[in-house]
Design an enzyme around this catalytic site. Structure first.
Site, PDB file in Angstrom:
ATOM      1  N   TYR A  29      39.853  87.674  52.713  1.00  0.00           N
ATOM      2  CA  TYR A  29      40.906  86.907  52.046  1.00  0.00           C
ATOM      3  C   TYR A  29      42.013  87.854  51.558  1.00  0.00           C
ATOM      4  O   TYR A  29      43.205  87.597  51.741  1.00  0.00           O
ATOM      5  CB  TYR A  29      40.300  86.130  50.881  1.00  0.00           C
ATOM      6  CG  TYR A  29      41.278  85.264  50.112  1.00  0.00           C
ATOM      7  CD1 TYR A  29      41.756  84.076  50.651  1.00  0.00           C
ATOM      8  CD2 TYR A  29      41.699  85.619  48.834  1.00  0.00           C
ATOM      9  CE1 TYR A  29      42.640  83.277  49.938  1.00  0.00           C
ATOM     10  CE2 TYR A  29      42.581  84.827  48.119  1.00  0.00           C
ATOM     11  CZ  TYR A  29      43.041  83.650  48.681  1.00  0.00           C
ATOM     12  OH  TYR A  29      43.920  82.862  47.975  1.00  0.00           O
TER      13      TYR A  29
ATOM     14  N   LYS B 214      46.030  87.997  52.784  1.00  0.00           N
ATOM     15  CA  LYS B 214      47.158  87.809  51.874  1.00  0.00           C
ATOM     16  C   LYS B 214      48.053  89.046  51.816  1.00  0.00           C
ATOM     17  O   LYS B 214      49.272  88.932  51.633  1.00  0.00           O
ATOM     18  CB  LYS B 214      46.648  87.440  50.478  1.00  0.00           C
ATOM     19  CG  LYS B 214      45.924  86.096  50.428  1.00  0.00           C
ATOM     20  CD  LYS B 214      46.806  84.952  50.913  1.00  0.00           C
ATOM     21  CE  LYS B 214      46.149  83.602  50.738  1.00  0.00           C
ATOM     22  NZ  LYS B 214      47.028  82.487  51.163  1.00  0.00           N
TER      23      LYS B 214
END
Length: 257
Positions: free
Chosen positions: A153, A157
């Site tokens: 994750y 990002k």
């Protein structure tokens, strides 16, 4: 009249963004995946109460053909696309040693590939229209400060942050600004899931992981989706016309860079 398209808007941050942009006077198109169609329609009905024109578009943002069709449908329904908010994203909590390649690919497909596809198709439409536009992406505090057990994750990002900078450089000549918002800990279903899995991994009770990470928030409270929506409102407005290529934290004071 300006039209804003918000992906992943059936609930959570996306829904709050759609509501705020409708209140700001923009016509609204909202997107989610087919599995969330009922939720999306309910959100659309709520937004219509603001008096704005509201349309919906089902699409999986990780699939190029579906993103192309989504933008086509929005323009057919609304007449133009002036603001793209690439908000859709997913989170998984897994240690790197236990992570399967398929899980890595799934997170990257939605969070990184999906933002790229939304940026690209929105830019094509805005360039064809003329007059510039606003492209806004969902990054995260982990684009500056990765969290353990959220490595994929975090990587996705951080990728959005880099993509936002590159897109801003390429499309400035067309009058298109490209920026991203970086939420911290937000009281949404996604963070409920993160809390549950982090607690299990760290041997804590449910709710304790969220409490542990929240103790570092300078303003003393977990964010609500409306906090993030206020920043997106600014990025979608003429007030941010001289800002591009930025990924702005809205975390209550966790990370200071």
């Amino acid at each position: 009249m300006t039209t804003a398209l918000i992906t992943g808007a059936g609930r959570g941050i996306g829904k709050a963004i759609a509501r705020r942009l409708a209140e700001d006077g923009h016509d609204i198109a909202i997107n989610d995946i087919a599995a969330n169609s009922d939720m999306l329609e309910q959100t659309a009905e709520e937004l219509r109460a603001t008096g704005r024109k509201v349309s919906t578009a089902l699409a999986d943002v990780s699939k190029p053909d579906e993103v192309t069709e989504m933008v086509r449908k929005v323009v057919a329904d609304q007449g133009a696309l002036n603001i793209m908010v690439a908000n859709a994203g997913i989170a998984r909590v897994t240690s790197l040693l236990e992570m399967e390649a398929d899980e890595w690919d799934q997170v990257m497909a939605v969070n990184m590939r999906g933002v790229f596809l939304c940026y690209r198709e929105a830019a094509k439409q805005m360039i064809a229209q003329g007059g510039g536009g606003k492209i806004i992406g969902a990054a995260s505090i982990v684009a500056y400060r990765p969290f353990a057990l959220l490595s994929h994750y975090s990587a996705s990002k951080l990728g959005v942050r880099g993509l936002t900078q590159g897109a801003a450089m390429e499309w400035a000549k067309h009058g298109i600004t490209v920026n991203a918002y970086c939420p911290g800990i937000v009281g949404t279903d996604m963070w409920d899931l993160i809390d549950e899995k982090l607690a299990r991994e760290e041997g804590l009770q449910r709710g304790e992981a969220l409490k542990k990470y929240s103790e570092s928030i300078a303003l003393g409270r977990v964010s609500v989706p409306e906090d993030v929506a206020k920043l997106v409102s600014y990025l979608a407005s003429p007030d941010s016309d001289y800002m591009t290529g930025q990924s702005i934290m809205i975390d209550g004071g966790i990370q200071f860079s």
